[in-house]
Design an enzyme around this catalytic site. Structure first.
Site, PDB file in Angstrom:
ATOM      1  CG  HIS A  41      -1.874   1.099   1.347  1.00 40.05           C
ATOM      2  ND1 HIS A  41      -3.217   0.913   1.637  1.00 40.05           N
ATOM      3  CD2 HIS A  41      -1.693   2.439   1.222  1.00 40.05           C
ATOM      4  CE1 HIS A  41      -3.827   2.098   1.682  1.00 40.05           C
ATOM      5  NE2 HIS A  41      -2.907   3.041   1.431  1.00 40.05           N
TER       6      HIS A  41
ATOM      7  CG  HIS B 299       4.460   2.807   2.782  1.00 40.01           C
ATOM      8  ND1 HIS B 299       4.091   1.681   2.088  1.00 40.01           N
ATOM      9  CD2 HIS B 299       5.695   2.562   3.262  1.00 40.01           C
ATOM     10  CE1 HIS B 299       5.064   0.782   2.155  1.00 40.01           C
ATOM     11  NE2 HIS B 299       6.058   1.298   2.856  1.00 40.01           N
TER      12      HIS B 299
HETATM   13  P1  5GP Z   1       8.295  -0.955   3.282  1.00 39.34           P
HETATM   14  O1  5GP Z   1       9.248  -2.062   3.680  1.00 39.34           O
HETATM   15  O2  5GP Z   1       7.105  -1.511   2.543  1.00 39.34           O
HETATM   16  O3  5GP Z   1       8.937   0.196   2.570  1.00 39.34           O
HETATM   17  O4  5GP Z   1       7.776  -0.312   4.639  1.00 39.34           O
HETATM   18  C1  5GP Z   1       6.864  -0.946   5.470  1.00 39.34           C
HETATM   19  C2  5GP Z   1       7.089  -0.367   6.863  1.00 39.34           C
HETATM   20  O5  5GP Z   1       5.972  -0.712   7.635  1.00 39.34           O
HETATM   21  C3  5GP Z   1       8.316  -0.922   7.587  1.00 39.34           C
HETATM   22  O6  5GP Z   1       9.196   0.140   7.911  1.00 39.34           O
HETATM   23  C4  5GP Z   1       7.738  -1.605   8.823  1.00 39.34           C
HETATM   24  O7  5GP Z   1       8.529  -1.432   9.967  1.00 39.34           O
HETATM   25  C5  5GP Z   1       6.390  -0.931   8.956  1.00 39.34           C
HETATM   26  N1  5GP Z   1       5.368  -1.757   9.582  1.00 39.34           N
HETATM   27  C6  5GP Z   1       5.084  -3.064   9.299  1.00 39.34           C
HETATM   28  N2  5GP Z   1       4.050  -3.489  10.044  1.00 39.34           N
HETATM   29  C7  5GP Z   1       3.679  -2.424  10.824  1.00 39.34           C
HETATM   30  C8  5GP Z   1       2.660  -2.247  11.810  1.00 39.34           C
HETATM   31  O8  5GP Z   1       1.881  -3.144  12.128  1.00 39.34           O
HETATM   32  N3  5GP Z   1       2.577  -1.026  12.400  1.00 39.34           N
HETATM   33  C9  5GP Z   1       3.426   0.009  12.074  1.00 39.34           C
HETATM   34  N4  5GP Z   1       3.262   1.169  12.722  1.00 39.34           N
HETATM   35  N5  5GP Z   1       4.389  -0.134  11.135  1.00 39.34           N
HETATM   36  C10 5GP Z   1       4.511  -1.328  10.531  1.00 39.34           C
HETATM   37 ZN    ZN Z   2      -4.323  -0.775   1.511  1.00 44.36          ZN
END
Ligand code: 5GP
Ligand code: ZN
Length: 113
Positions: free
Chosen positions: A97, A99
């Site tokens: 999603h 971000h």
């Molecule tokens: P990506 O790896 O997709 O760029 O970032 C996903 C982010 O979501 C990671 O930095 C991870 O720590 C964070 N994240 C994963 N699960 C959760 C959650 O349940 N709550 C929060 N606040 N952050 C989460």
């Molecule tokens: Zn979503």
């Protein structure tokens, strides 16, 4: 979207530490902070990644970007920050999603590892 972690966080089904919210955007603290301040800025619309946005998202993404400065202040950032969106396999995106990671509170290395 039913099975999306960030949609569930936006809906309040999963608790989060909220920093900012309006009709388009939800921002909350990352559960595994990589800097003293680490906030996730999430458009409420379920878009999977930057690879999946389209012309119809131009206005929404413009509104998200122009909120970053306010979210940075609310999060306590006073000396600059980095905004990152991981995308796809090499980008190590783990939540599908769209971000933006807002990182601050210490000097940030460049380039990232
Ligand atoms: P990506 O790896 O997709 O760029 O970032 C996903 C982010 O979501 C990671 O930095 C991870 O720590 C964070 N994240 C994963 N699960 C959760 C959650 O349940 N709550 C929060 N606040 N952050 C989460
Ligand atoms: Zn979503």
């Amino acid at each position: 979207m039913a099975d999306c972690l960030f949609c569930k966080i936006i809906e309040g089904e999963i608790p989060s530490s909220k920093v900012y919210e309006d009709k388009d955007v939800y921002a909350f603290r990352d559960i595994e902070p990589q800097a003293p301040v680490h906030v996730l800025i999430v458009p409420k619309k379920h878009i999977e990644s930057l690879d999946d946005c389209s012309e119809e998202d131009i206005e929404l993404l413009g509104r998200v970007m122009t909120k970053v400065q306010e979210i940075a202040k609310l999060a306590g950032i006073t000396n600059g920050y980095r905004l990152v969106s991981n995308c796809g396999e090499d980008g190590f995106q783990t939540v599908n999603h769209l971000h933006f990671h807002l990182l601050g509170g210490r000097p940030l290395l460049w380039p990232p590892g």
